[in-house]
Design a protein around this motif. Structure first.
Motif, PDB file in Angstrom:
ATOM      1  N   VAL A 192       0.803  -1.033   0.071  1.00 19.20           N
ATOM      2  CA  VAL A 192      -0.044  -0.054   0.050  1.00 19.20           C
ATOM      3  C   VAL A 192       0.936   1.073   0.182  1.00 19.20           C
ATOM      4  O   VAL A 192       0.623   2.374  -0.873  1.00 19.20           O
ATOM      5  CB  VAL A 192      -0.804  -0.025   1.162  1.00 19.20           C
ATOM      6  N   MET A 193       1.988   1.155   0.709  1.00 19.87           N
ATOM      7  CA  MET A 193       2.821   2.421   0.841  1.00 19.87           C
ATOM      8  C   MET A 193       3.341   2.603  -0.458  1.00 19.87           C
ATOM      9  O   MET A 193       3.472   3.716  -1.042  1.00 19.87           O
ATOM     10  CB  MET A 193       4.062   2.241   2.029  1.00 19.87           C
ATOM     11  N   LYS A 194       3.861   1.572  -0.971  1.00 16.99           N
ATOM     12  CA  LYS A 194       4.510   1.627  -2.368  1.00 16.99           C
ATOM     13  C   LYS A 194       3.651   2.397  -3.294  1.00 16.99           C
ATOM     14  O   LYS A 194       4.029   3.091  -4.285  1.00 16.99           O
ATOM     15  CB  LYS A 194       5.054   0.324  -2.638  1.00 16.99           C
ATOM     16  N   LEU A 195       2.487   1.910  -3.342  1.00 15.74           N
ATOM     17  CA  LEU A 195       1.310   2.389  -4.240  1.00 15.74           C
ATOM     18  C   LEU A 195       0.876   3.779  -3.931  1.00 15.74           C
ATOM     19  O   LEU A 195       0.743   4.385  -5.043  1.00 15.74           O
ATOM     20  CB  LEU A 195       0.043   1.585  -3.691  1.00 15.74           C
TER      21      LEU A 195
ATOM     22  N   ARG B  81       8.048  -9.550 -23.234  1.00 12.92           N
ATOM     23  CA  ARG B  81       8.489  -8.717 -22.321  1.00 12.92           C
ATOM     24  C   ARG B  81       7.545  -8.556 -21.078  1.00 12.92           C
ATOM     25  O   ARG B  81       6.360  -9.067 -20.985  1.00 12.92           O
ATOM     26  CB  ARG B  81       8.465  -7.257 -22.861  1.00 12.92           C
ATOM     27  N   ALA B  82       8.350  -8.489 -19.935  1.00 13.10           N
ATOM     28  CA  ALA B  82       7.666  -8.581 -18.391  1.00 13.10           C
ATOM     29  C   ALA B  82       6.455  -7.601 -18.520  1.00 13.10           C
ATOM     30  O   ALA B  82       5.217  -8.031 -17.904  1.00 13.10           O
ATOM     31  CB  ALA B  82       8.857  -8.195 -17.377  1.00 13.10           C
ATOM     32  N   VAL B  83       6.461  -6.664 -18.864  1.00 16.15           N
ATOM     33  CA  VAL B  83       5.441  -5.489 -18.688  1.00 16.15           C
ATOM     34  C   VAL B  83       4.071  -6.121 -19.572  1.00 16.15           C
ATOM     35  O   VAL B  83       2.993  -6.243 -19.229  1.00 16.15           O
ATOM     36  CB  VAL B  83       5.799  -4.136 -19.364  1.00 16.15           C
ATOM     37  N   ASP B  84       4.567  -6.710 -20.679  1.00 14.84           N
ATOM     38  CA  ASP B  84       3.374  -7.135 -21.573  1.00 14.84           C
ATOM     39  C   ASP B  84       2.977  -8.687 -20.747  1.00 14.84           C
ATOM     40  O   ASP B  84       1.741  -8.822 -20.975  1.00 14.84           O
ATOM     41  CB  ASP B  84       3.965  -7.559 -22.784  1.00 14.84           C
ATOM     42  N   GLY B 142      11.117  -9.073 -15.171  1.00 16.54           N
ATOM     43  CA  GLY B 142      11.227  -7.489 -15.264  1.00 16.54           C
ATOM     44  C   GLY B 142      12.333  -6.976 -14.483  1.00 16.54           C
ATOM     45  O   GLY B 142      12.634  -5.839 -15.183  1.00 16.54           O
ATOM     46  N   GLN B 143      12.534  -7.640 -13.552  1.00 11.99           N
ATOM     47  CA  GLN B 143      13.773  -6.975 -12.785  1.00 11.99           C
ATOM     48  C   GLN B 143      15.234  -6.961 -13.583  1.00 11.99           C
ATOM     49  O   GLN B 143      15.932  -6.156 -13.656  1.00 11.99           O
ATOM     50  CB  GLN B 143      13.989  -7.785 -11.519  1.00 11.99           C
ATOM     51  N   ARG B 144      15.278  -8.446 -14.291  1.00  3.19           N
ATOM     52  CA  ARG B 144      16.463  -8.396 -15.163  1.00  3.19           C
ATOM     53  C   ARG B 144      16.175  -7.326 -16.283  1.00  3.19           C
ATOM     54  O   ARG B 144      17.399  -7.153 -16.766  1.00  3.19           O
ATOM     55  CB  ARG B 144      16.259  -9.891 -15.813  1.00  3.19           C
ATOM     56  N   GLU B 145      15.203  -7.193 -16.747  1.00  3.21           N
ATOM     57  CA  GLU B 145      14.917  -6.419 -18.016  1.00  3.21           C
ATOM     58  C   GLU B 145      15.200  -4.769 -17.343  1.00  3.21           C
ATOM     59  O   GLU B 145      15.352  -4.049 -18.224  1.00  3.21           O
ATOM     60  CB  GLU B 145      13.517  -6.233 -18.375  1.00  3.21           C
ATOM     61  N   GLY B 146      15.117  -4.763 -16.224  1.00  2.00           N
ATOM     62  CA  GLY B 146      15.472  -3.076 -15.541  1.00  2.00           C
ATOM     63  C   GLY B 146      14.191  -2.343 -15.740  1.00  2.00           C
ATOM     64  O   GLY B 146      13.905  -1.271 -15.575  1.00  2.00           O
ATOM     65  N   MET B 147      12.930  -3.000 -15.704  1.00  4.82           N
ATOM     66  CA  MET B 147      11.715  -2.396 -15.833  1.00  4.82           C
ATOM     67  C   MET B 147      11.038  -2.581 -14.504  1.00  4.82           C
ATOM     68  O   MET B 147      10.232  -1.725 -14.556  1.00  4.82           O
ATOM     69  CB  MET B 147      10.832  -3.200 -17.040  1.00  4.82           C
ATOM     70  N   PHE B 148      11.407  -3.211 -13.620  1.00  5.52           N
ATOM     71  CA  PHE B 148      10.757  -3.340 -12.422  1.00  5.52           C
ATOM     72  C   PHE B 148      11.460  -3.089 -11.382  1.00  5.52           C
ATOM     73  O   PHE B 148      12.703  -3.368 -11.395  1.00  5.52           O
ATOM     74  CB  PHE B 148       9.986  -4.869 -12.159  1.00  5.52           C
ATOM     75  N   ASP B 149      11.147  -2.687 -10.217  1.00  3.04           N
ATOM     76  CA  ASP B 149      11.803  -2.128  -9.180  1.00  3.04           C
ATOM     77  C   ASP B 149      12.824  -3.478  -8.662  1.00  3.04           C
ATOM     78  O   ASP B 149      12.098  -4.626  -8.159  1.00  3.04           O
ATOM     79  CB  ASP B 149      10.936  -1.937  -7.925  1.00  3.04           C
ATOM     80  N   PRO B 150      14.068  -3.369  -8.690  1.00  7.69           N
ATOM     81  CA  PRO B 150      14.965  -4.386  -8.275  1.00  7.69           C
ATOM     82  C   PRO B 150      14.971  -4.811  -6.928  1.00  7.69           C
ATOM     83  O   PRO B 150      15.310  -5.850  -6.480  1.00  7.69           O
ATOM     84  CB  PRO B 150      16.396  -3.876  -8.597  1.00  7.69           C
ATOM     85  N   ARG B 151      14.289  -3.927  -6.038  1.00  7.34           N
ATOM     86  CA  ARG B 151      14.475  -4.067  -4.457  1.00  7.34           C
ATOM     87  C   ARG B 151      13.336  -4.953  -4.113  1.00  7.34           C
ATOM     88  O   ARG B 151      13.290  -5.404  -3.064  1.00  7.34           O
ATOM     89  CB  ARG B 151      14.418  -2.888  -3.777  1.00  7.34           C
ATOM     90  N   ALA B 197       6.682  -0.805 -10.487  1.00  3.52           N
ATOM     91  CA  ALA B 197       7.744   0.342 -11.284  1.00  3.52           C
ATOM     92  C   ALA B 197       8.835   0.562 -10.334  1.00  3.52           C
ATOM     93  O   ALA B 197       8.797   0.535  -9.119  1.00  3.52           O
ATOM     94  CB  ALA B 197       6.896   1.490 -11.209  1.00  3.52           C
ATOM     95  N   PRO B 198       9.778   0.763 -10.913  1.00  2.96           N
ATOM     96  CA  PRO B 198      11.196   1.139 -10.465  1.00  2.96           C
ATOM     97  C   PRO B 198      11.248   2.582  -9.807  1.00  2.96           C
ATOM     98  O   PRO B 198      10.186   3.397 -10.457  1.00  2.96           O
ATOM     99  CB  PRO B 198      12.237   1.003 -11.269  1.00  2.96           C
ATOM    100  N   GLU B 199      12.253   3.031  -8.875  1.00  5.28           N
ATOM    101  CA  GLU B 199      12.155   4.301  -8.610  1.00  5.28           C
ATOM    102  C   GLU B 199      12.187   5.273  -9.916  1.00  5.28           C
ATOM    103  O   GLU B 199      12.892   4.798 -10.834  1.00  5.28           O
ATOM    104  CB  GLU B 199      13.524   4.829  -7.795  1.00  5.28           C
ATOM    105  N   THR B 200      11.334   6.462  -9.873  1.00  7.62           N
ATOM    106  CA  THR B 200      11.679   7.335 -11.021  1.00  7.62           C
ATOM    107  C   THR B 200      12.369   8.444 -10.877  1.00  7.62           C
ATOM    108  O   THR B 200      12.519   9.033  -9.383  1.00  7.62           O
ATOM    109  CB  THR B 200      10.342   7.513 -11.522  1.00  7.62           C
ATOM    110  N   VAL B 201      12.826   9.344 -11.814  1.00 11.51           N
ATOM    111  CA  VAL B 201      13.503  10.557 -11.453  1.00 11.51           C
ATOM    112  C   VAL B 201      12.455  11.415 -11.336  1.00 11.51           C
ATOM    113  O   VAL B 201      11.679  11.604 -12.510  1.00 11.51           O
ATOM    114  CB  VAL B 201      14.431  10.885 -12.596  1.00 11.51           C
TER     115      VAL B 201
END
Lengths: 204, 204, 204, 204
Positions: A192-195, B81-84, B142-151, B197-201
């Motif tokens: 939830v927090m991430k969301l 692709r992971a997102v798809d 997705g994490q390997r693709e760098g599209m999802f939050d690696p943490r 989603a990964p951290e965004t700028v």
DNA sequence: AATGAATGAGCATTCATTCAT
DNA sequence: GATGAATGAATGCTCATTCAT
């Protein structure tokens, strides 16, 4: 409420007994005798206070969801910052394995019924609306505080928060393991927090 | 295999009839006569293929969840692709108001029962595990693709994704409104994506 | 009649058992268990052949009045002169204390019900119509023979004849004395004959 | 007498409520609650005045038949000639569709019971005896006046007169048609008169 | 293999009756 | 006297299950 002349106390006693009985055996396996026994009254008393078995369930669920909403509200009001309110909200739902087990067993029975009956759905809608309002207010506060993503649609987010809460508790219930209660609670909280989290600057 | 060829067909016929009947009326309201009528077989036949009424539900749910898992797998495998894949996974669950309504009605009946019976829970665990595996693989990709939050902990995320899916569909079911199906599907998709989603700028 | 697939014989067995039970205890005092016991079948069987308790009564009364009408017809057809036909008609009703007692007990129960329910009244109307037709034909024959008062309205006389028959049997039933059966039968016969008699020349 | 003054009023109130309720629904369908509600007293009161449900019916019927007898007597006493007395007697029974319907519904319930219970039969016997006495006196008067057939056995004729009256009213009740009330009354009157008429000289 | 008649345990519900107040 | 809450026996009815054919 002057709606019922007959002792409101005894009604509660029967409702609570019904809750316990349903939690244990499921709605359909429960008989009026079971409820009466559990409430330590005679079978006739249940019919004296309620028109029929279904009336017990209907009232039980209005009562149950009402009580839960009250607890959620109290928990949220005890905090001032959005982040704390949201945590308190989630924690107020994840009370304890015992209580969550009892409630979600009964609640699943209720949802199954509500999926086929408009009158049950109506009762549930009131509960959903109340929960959504709590979430919405927290999200709006958080957005004003700059702690939550300002792009979030409050309308869309509130139901998803409840989905995560209910979904996690149902999944936990399906594990059959009390020890995992905290695990699911934490997963719920973090998700939830991430969301709700705003865009963050990538650490470089 | 060959030994049961004919039988297997009739079993499926009965199971499907049971599914329809339960979706409409709920497990407890359904009688073996209803199922037999709906399957166009005699009442005795149902008992010939299934030991008792409960055995029908048990087998029905193993069968149903198995079919759903297959569809999910097929949908995910159709993307690279992971997102798809994740979008395809979610879309494969949100098939249509009609199908979701039928399935979730039956599934809620099942969950209510599973909350009290270990044997039902086991069937559900298989399904949950399968779903979790699908999610986990997508998240890892997705994490390997760098599209999802690696943490993200894959362990923790997978159940939450299912929570959102199930939670949203249950909430949609409770609205009683087919038109809102797409709304809940979109809310579900966006929330899952936001979660992954990964951290965004921050745009400055 | 292909109206019922289920063994017509067993239906009759149950109907007769119901007749006996109702004659003894009255409709409301009779339970499905009583009927089942009396028919030497299990309780479920009664429900297997009849939708509910009322359906048993409804069918019972159609059946009973039908049988009585058949007997009356047969008795009347066994005679050729109007006077003899009328006597045979009356005698066919006044069969025996035992049979009259059983029938009129059940019939009174039925009339009480019919006085409040159109569907019962309809069944009774068929019986009344049949009885009236028998009387009417005899009266017309008697008038042609010159044995009955030619001024009598067949329309009006037929119901009165039945009134005397039913009224006398009800009064006899209320005496509780089998010995008086013949007395009431004779009173009935003589009154009916007096009613139908043509003007006579005063003996001087 | 004075001791019961207050009680007697309330007893009557309850009896009349019971009469209305039974006329409408039938004895078995009527509950003590219905009677109490209809009498605007509490349920306990009914038990206070009557030992049990059956006692209400027993007393009700003694009371009802007593009142009817009184009315019949009054009507007959208002006339001096036998023919007029008999007409007045019959007319006093055929009061109105509404009253006859209510009474005969209840009375049929009662007769059905009386056919199986000696104590009910006793109450009815008193009524029958009273009615028979009225008829007998009229018939004897008529014979003395030379207006009625001198050969008639008073003993035998009186019950037949009542048979015609009750039989006609029962048949009328079964038609369900208020408009036919007068038709049955006239048929009754004419039949009784024909029955009592002395031998006539044939017009030549 | 298939049928459906038969069974009877089990349930919700009703209601006369009791009794404390 | 009067009330109505409480009782629980009794009943109609449902339905899973059995079994003879």
């Amino acid at each position: 409420m002057v709606r019922y002349k007959k002792s409101e106390e005894k009604r509660k006693q029967i409702l609570y007994a019904a809750f316990q009985a349903i939690a244990e055996q499921g709605y359909d396996a429960v008989t009026l005798q079971t409820i009466a026994d559990s409430a330590k009254v005679s079978k006739g008393v249940v019919h004296y206070y309620f028109d029929n078995k279904e009336a017990v369930l209907v009232e039980l669920l209005g009562w149950l969801t009402g009580k839960i909403y009250e607890k959620e509200t109290a928990a949220v009001n005890g905090q001032s910052r959005a982040v704390d309110k949201m945590a308190a909200y989630i924690d107020s739902v994840f009370v304890s394995p015992e209580k969550n087990r009892d409630f979600y067993r009964v609640y699943l029975d209720f949802l199954a019924r509500a999926s086929r009956s408009a009158s049950y759905r109506e009762i549930n809608s009131r509960f959903y609306d109340n929960c959504a309002r709590i979430s919405a207010e927290i999200v709006e506060l958080g957005q004003r505080e700059g702690m939550f993503d300002p792009r979030l649609s409050v309308q869309e987010t509130a139901p998803v928060i409840r989905s995560i809460i209910d979904g996690c508790l149902i999944q936990w219930l399906m594990t059959g393991q009390d020890e995992l209660h905290a695990v699911y609670r934490d997963a719920c909280r973090q998700s939830v927090m991430k969301l709700l989290a705003p865009e963050t600057v990538k650490k470089s």
